[in-house]
Design an enzyme around this catalytic site. Structure first.
Site, PDB file in Angstrom:
ATOM      1  N   TRP A   1     -93.316 -31.947   4.333  1.00 23.49           N
ATOM      2  CA  TRP A   1     -92.443 -30.707   4.509  1.00 23.49           C
ATOM      3  C   TRP A   1     -91.091 -30.278   3.872  1.00 23.49           C
ATOM      4  O   TRP A   1     -91.082 -29.462   3.200  1.00 23.49           O
ATOM      5  CB  TRP A   1     -92.282 -30.231   5.935  1.00 23.49           C
ATOM      6  CG  TRP A   1     -91.076 -31.161   6.599  1.00 23.49           C
ATOM      7  CD1 TRP A   1     -91.344 -32.116   7.475  1.00 23.49           C
ATOM      8  CD2 TRP A   1     -89.375 -31.211   6.628  1.00 23.49           C
ATOM      9  NE1 TRP A   1     -90.309 -33.241   7.891  1.00 23.49           N
ATOM     10  CE2 TRP A   1     -89.636 -32.313   7.295  1.00 23.49           C
ATOM     11  CE3 TRP A   1     -88.494 -30.614   6.278  1.00 23.49           C
ATOM     12  CZ2 TRP A   1     -88.064 -33.370   7.221  1.00 23.49           C
ATOM     13  CZ3 TRP A   1     -87.487 -31.476   6.279  1.00 23.49           C
ATOM     14  CH2 TRP A   1     -87.307 -32.154   6.714  1.00 23.49           C
TER      15      TRP A   1
ATOM     16  N   SER B   1     -93.371 -40.255   6.465  1.00 18.66           N
ATOM     17  CA  SER B   1     -92.277 -41.519   6.726  1.00 18.66           C
ATOM     18  C   SER B   1     -93.110 -42.387   6.215  1.00 18.66           C
ATOM     19  O   SER B   1     -94.109 -42.528   6.835  1.00 18.66           O
ATOM     20  CB  SER B   1     -92.166 -41.269   8.325  1.00 18.66           C
ATOM     21  OG  SER B   1     -93.304 -40.826   8.405  1.00 18.66           O
TER      22      SER B   1
ATOM     23  N   GLU C   1     -95.759 -43.014  -0.886  1.00 19.30           N
ATOM     24  CA  GLU C   1     -94.393 -42.327  -1.054  1.00 19.30           C
ATOM     25  C   GLU C   1     -93.935 -42.275   0.265  1.00 19.30           C
ATOM     26  O   GLU C   1     -93.517 -41.493   0.728  1.00 19.30           O
ATOM     27  CB  GLU C   1     -94.254 -41.524  -1.289  1.00 19.30           C
ATOM     28  CG  GLU C   1     -94.941 -41.713  -3.279  1.00 19.30           C
ATOM     29  CD  GLU C   1     -94.253 -42.265  -4.419  1.00 19.30           C
ATOM     30  OE1 GLU C   1     -92.860 -42.200  -4.061  1.00 19.30           O
ATOM     31  OE2 GLU C   1     -94.395 -42.575  -5.308  1.00 19.30           O
ATOM     32  N   LEU C   2     -92.451 -43.135   0.394  1.00 17.37           N
ATOM     33  CA  LEU C   2     -92.422 -43.137   2.027  1.00 17.37           C
ATOM     34  C   LEU C   2     -90.364 -42.844   1.756  1.00 17.37           C
ATOM     35  O   LEU C   2     -90.398 -42.328   1.189  1.00 17.37           O
ATOM     36  CB  LEU C   2     -92.969 -44.506   2.782  1.00 17.37           C
ATOM     37  CG  LEU C   2     -94.164 -45.154   2.963  1.00 17.37           C
ATOM     38  CD1 LEU C   2     -94.587 -46.504   3.367  1.00 17.37           C
ATOM     39  CD2 LEU C   2     -94.870 -43.886   2.827  1.00 17.37           C
TER      40      LEU C   2
ATOM     41  N   CYS D   1     -85.911 -38.078   0.747  1.00 13.68           N
ATOM     42  CA  CYS D   1     -85.901 -39.393   0.637  1.00 13.68           C
ATOM     43  C   CYS D   1     -84.952 -40.201  -0.247  1.00 13.68           C
ATOM     44  O   CYS D   1     -84.761 -41.333  -0.075  1.00 13.68           O
ATOM     45  CB  CYS D   1     -87.477 -40.042   0.448  1.00 13.68           C
ATOM     46  SG  CYS D   1     -87.770 -38.983  -1.414  1.00 13.68           S
TER      47      CYS D   1
HETATM   48  P1  NAD Z   1     -93.958 -37.247   8.232  1.00 11.20           P
HETATM   49  O1  NAD Z   1     -94.533 -38.955   8.036  1.00 11.20           O
HETATM   50  O2  NAD Z   1     -94.193 -37.490   9.926  1.00 11.20           O
HETATM   51  O3  NAD Z   1     -95.679 -36.428   7.557  1.00 11.20           O
HETATM   52  C1  NAD Z   1     -96.103 -36.456   6.200  1.00 11.20           C
HETATM   53  C2  NAD Z   1     -97.142 -35.642   6.329  1.00 11.20           C
HETATM   54  O4  NAD Z   1     -97.421 -36.696   7.173  1.00 11.20           O
HETATM   55  C3  NAD Z   1     -97.375 -34.679   7.108  1.00 11.20           C
HETATM   56  O5  NAD Z   1     -98.519 -33.736   6.337  1.00 11.20           O
HETATM   57  C4  NAD Z   1     -97.614 -34.868   8.926  1.00 11.20           C
HETATM   58  O6  NAD Z   1     -98.600 -33.527   9.192  1.00 11.20           O
HETATM   59  C5  NAD Z   1     -98.473 -36.158   7.924  1.00 11.20           C
HETATM   60  N1  NAD Z   1     -99.247 -37.164   8.812  1.00 11.20           N
HETATM   61  C6  NAD Z   1     -98.475 -37.417  10.183  1.00 11.20           C
HETATM   62  N2  NAD Z   1     -98.838 -37.778  11.012  1.00 11.20           N
HETATM   63  C7  NAD Z   1    -101.089 -38.179  10.376  1.00 11.20           C
HETATM   64  C8  NAD Z   1    -101.564 -38.666  10.783  1.00 11.20           C
HETATM   65  N3  NAD Z   1    -101.749 -40.184  12.214  1.00 11.20           N
HETATM   66  N4  NAD Z   1    -102.364 -39.267  10.307  1.00 11.20           N
HETATM   67  C9  NAD Z   1    -102.297 -38.334   8.741  1.00 11.20           C
HETATM   68  N5  NAD Z   1    -101.450 -37.702   8.399  1.00 11.20           N
HETATM   69  C10 NAD Z   1    -100.606 -37.739   9.267  1.00 11.20           C
HETATM   70  O7  NAD Z   1     -93.269 -37.255   7.259  1.00 11.20           O
HETATM   71  P2  NAD Z   1     -91.782 -35.281   7.229  1.00 11.20           P
HETATM   72  O8  NAD Z   1     -91.105 -35.610   8.578  1.00 11.20           O
HETATM   73  O9  NAD Z   1     -93.158 -34.919   6.719  1.00 11.20           O
HETATM   74  O10 NAD Z   1     -91.407 -35.742   5.497  1.00 11.20           O
HETATM   75  C11 NAD Z   1     -90.334 -36.916   5.639  1.00 11.20           C
HETATM   76  C12 NAD Z   1     -90.761 -38.526   5.605  1.00 11.20           C
HETATM   77  O11 NAD Z   1     -91.382 -38.794   4.225  1.00 11.20           O
HETATM   78  C13 NAD Z   1     -89.311 -38.981   5.278  1.00 11.20           C
HETATM   79  O12 NAD Z   1     -89.399 -39.900   5.787  1.00 11.20           O
HETATM   80  C14 NAD Z   1     -89.131 -38.972   3.379  1.00 11.20           C
HETATM   81  O13 NAD Z   1     -87.922 -40.115   3.340  1.00 11.20           O
HETATM   82  C15 NAD Z   1     -90.456 -39.344   3.467  1.00 11.20           C
HETATM   83  N6  NAD Z   1     -90.733 -38.770   1.952  1.00 11.20           N
HETATM   84  C16 NAD Z   1     -90.439 -39.528   1.007  1.00 11.20           C
HETATM   85  C17 NAD Z   1     -91.073 -39.179  -0.327  1.00 11.20           C
HETATM   86  C18 NAD Z   1     -90.617 -40.450  -1.457  1.00 11.20           C
HETATM   87  O14 NAD Z   1     -91.309 -40.199  -3.114  1.00 11.20           O
HETATM   88  N7  NAD Z   1     -91.156 -41.874  -1.078  1.00 11.20           N
HETATM   89  C19 NAD Z   1     -90.497 -38.103  -0.580  1.00 11.20           C
HETATM   90  C20 NAD Z   1     -90.713 -37.104   0.104  1.00 11.20           C
HETATM   91  C21 NAD Z   1     -90.605 -37.347   1.744  1.00 11.20           C
END
Ligand code: NAD
Length: 492
Positions: free
Chosen positions: A162, A241, A262-263, A296
């Site tokens: 998001w 994440s 990309e975590l 991130c």
């Molecule tokens: P999140 O992992 O909660 O969710 C990311 C996406 O995965 C969302 O679309 C969510 O709906 C989906 N999701 C959640 N559980 C799932 C499952 N079991 N199966 C399939 N999809 C699932 O992360 P978030 O809160 O949306 O974003 C923040 C995180 O993203 C932070 O940890 C941040 O560091 C990371 N991030 C990393 C980068 C990068 O390029 N390394 C960039 C932006 C954000």
């Protein structure tokens, strides 16, 4: 710039509400919807279709059916579609920025920055689409010939977070289009509107049906889980994440799926005794406060030489205390709300833990009253190494500062994390900068700068921050397979 309610309504009205499958916008098969909220007010902005298991299956089938023709489309055609998308998104910059500000909370000026950044992936990969090369060589024994060709990996599932609703989508969609892959996109359900509008832009520009399918859902496990285990899918690209990424890697094992991850991050920001402190503070403002710290790449730990820590802390506090907290579309707002109450409570718990363990608060640290999920710019000093805030992603406008005395100690502290996305360092000593580039365990390193994100640079992490790279030449490789053709000696 100021906005009226009518401006906001006009932009919200541009956004389609259905699932987008095989070129059609329609209700989800179970007719369910979910609400999208404004984090500055907690009020509903709009409702969108909540995709079901059946919608997920239909989206993958559409991508599967479109794959062969799409991969055969001339690279120039795919390139020009991306170029047209770049022009269109740029022309609609204010609308996209307003929408992101409303659903995600970031200040309008920052949202405009994200539109420019997100659109740049469209331009970059429009240029890369026609530059996918193979090779032809003679085997060392002079007999056989070796031909290497690249082809689209196949239908890809793209899952985005998001925090950068447009850029995280274009960073995946643009290279997939350039490579000739079809897609199922599952955006974050906290911020689905931007992806919906972007898909509409691509539809209007003539993207063939089935190439991009968009399913927003509040049940990702039930809807995308089965897709990951389905042999029509050939690629998973996830940004989110580390916790969810780990699970998706495990799920991908059943069909040995190509994955890009990309975590999360836990970026150290090092300030050495020879640094230009004013420039370091400038860099810190960017690295810490871009997106309210919900990035991130956000500087998570300020590791400052003991001889300059006081000056750095005071100057950073002065700059951060001048920021205006307010709704992203409010005139002059620099710091918008956090994404949701749970996120705000998480940030506050980290601050409380640091205070309990002896950190001193120079600025902020209290949840304000009133509507919305705002958290004030906060500076903590003398933060002991045992504090949770140094090992967890903060995802808020909080700057914890700790000190070091030698370069070796700084590197040890910086590397003391399971994450390895990005590090920043400020020093005037170029040799030291190069030593750091070699010794820090990260995929990206900002030397005397607080911002590394650039579509022409390979973005990604090492350790538990991920696998693969997005952007740059590397970005398209994630969507290509390598095929080796062994050819008998043509001279005999
Ligand atoms: P999140 O992992 O909660 O969710 C990311 C996406 O995965 C969302 O679309 C969510 O709906 C989906 N999701 C959640 N559980 C799932 C499952 N079991 N199966 C399939 N999809 C699932 O992360 P978030 O809160 O949306 O974003 C923040 C995180 O993203 C932070 O940890 C941040 O560091 C990371 N991030 C990393 C980068 C990068 O390029 N390394 C960039 C932006 C954000």
């Amino acid at each position: 710039m100021s906005f009226t309610q009518a401006d906001e309504k006009r932009v919200l009205d541009l956004v389609p509400t259905g699932v987008f499958i095989a070129g059609q916008w329609r209700e989800s098969s179970n007719r369910k919807t979910f609400d999208v909220f404004d984090p500055a007010t907690g009020k509903v902005l709009k409702s969108v279709s909540d995709a079901s298991y059946e919608d997920g299956q239909a989206a993958l089938q559409a991508a599967h059916e479109a794959q062969e023709d799409w991969a055969r489309t001339a690279p120039r055609v795919r390139a020009e579609l991306l170029r047209a998308a770049f022009e269109k998104v740029t022309a609609m910059s204010d609308d996209f920025a307003m929408l992101m500000s409303m659903e995600m909370g970031k200040p309008f000026a920052e949202a405009k920055g994200e539109v420019a950044y997100g659109a740049e992936f469209l331009r970059w990969f429009s240029e890369e689409a026609a530059r996918v090369y193979g090779r032809y060589s003679t085997a060392p024994d002079g007999k056989n010939r070796i031909m290497v060709l690249k082809k689209a990996v196949g239908p890809a599932l793209l899952i985005t977070p998001w925090n950068f609703p447009l850029a995280m989508a274009t960073r995946k969609i643009a290279p997939a289009i350039a490579a000739g892959c079809t897609m199922v996109l599952k955006p974050a359900n906290l911020t689905p509107l931007t992806s919906q509008l972007f898909a509409k832009v691509l539809e209007d520009l003539g993207l063939p049906k089935g190439v991009l399918n968009v399913i927003n859902t509040t049940s990702p496990q039930e809807v995308t889980g089965p897709l990951i285990k389905d042999d029509r899918l050939r690629k998973l690209s996830f940004t989110g994440s580390t916790q969810v990424g780990r699970k998706l890697i495990a799920d991908s094992a059943s069909q040995v799926l190509r994955v890009s991850m990309e975590l999360g991050g836990n970026a150290p920001f090092l300030v050495f005794e020879d640094a230009d402190i004013d420039k370091a503070v400038e860099g810190a403002m960017l690295a810490k406060l871009r997106n309210m710290g919900e990035a991130c790449t956000a500087a998570n730990r300020f590791i400052v030489h003991e001889s300059v820590a006081e000056e750095f802390g005071q100057k950073l506090t002065a700059r951060m205390s001048a920021l205006k907290v307010g709704r992203g579309l409010e005139d002059g707002s620099n710091i918008g709300p956090l994404i949701e109450e749970k996120a705000r409570q998480g940030v506050h718990a980290l601050v409380q833990d640091a205070k309990n363990k002896g950190a001193k608060v120079l600025l902020g640290g209290e949840i304000p009253s009133g509507e919305g999920y705002f958290y004030p710019p906060t500076v903590l000093v003398s933060v002991p190494e045992t504090c949770e805030i140094l090992s967890n992603e903060i995802f808020g406008p909080v700057a914890p500062i700790c000190t070091f005395s030698t370069e070796d100690e700084a590197i040890r502290m910086a590397n003391n994390t399971e994450y390895g996305l990005v590090a920043y360092a400020f020093t005037k000593d170029l040799n030291r900068g190069l030593r750091l580039a070699e010794r820090l365990e990260v995929g990206m390193f900002g030397l005397n700068t607080g911002l590394v994100s650039n579509p022409a640079g390979p973005f990604g992490g090492v350790k538990q921050s991920g696998l693969g790279r997005e952007g740059s030449q590397e970005g398209i490789e994630e969507y290509l397979e390598t095929v080796y053709v062994g050819i008998a000696d043509p001279m005999v």
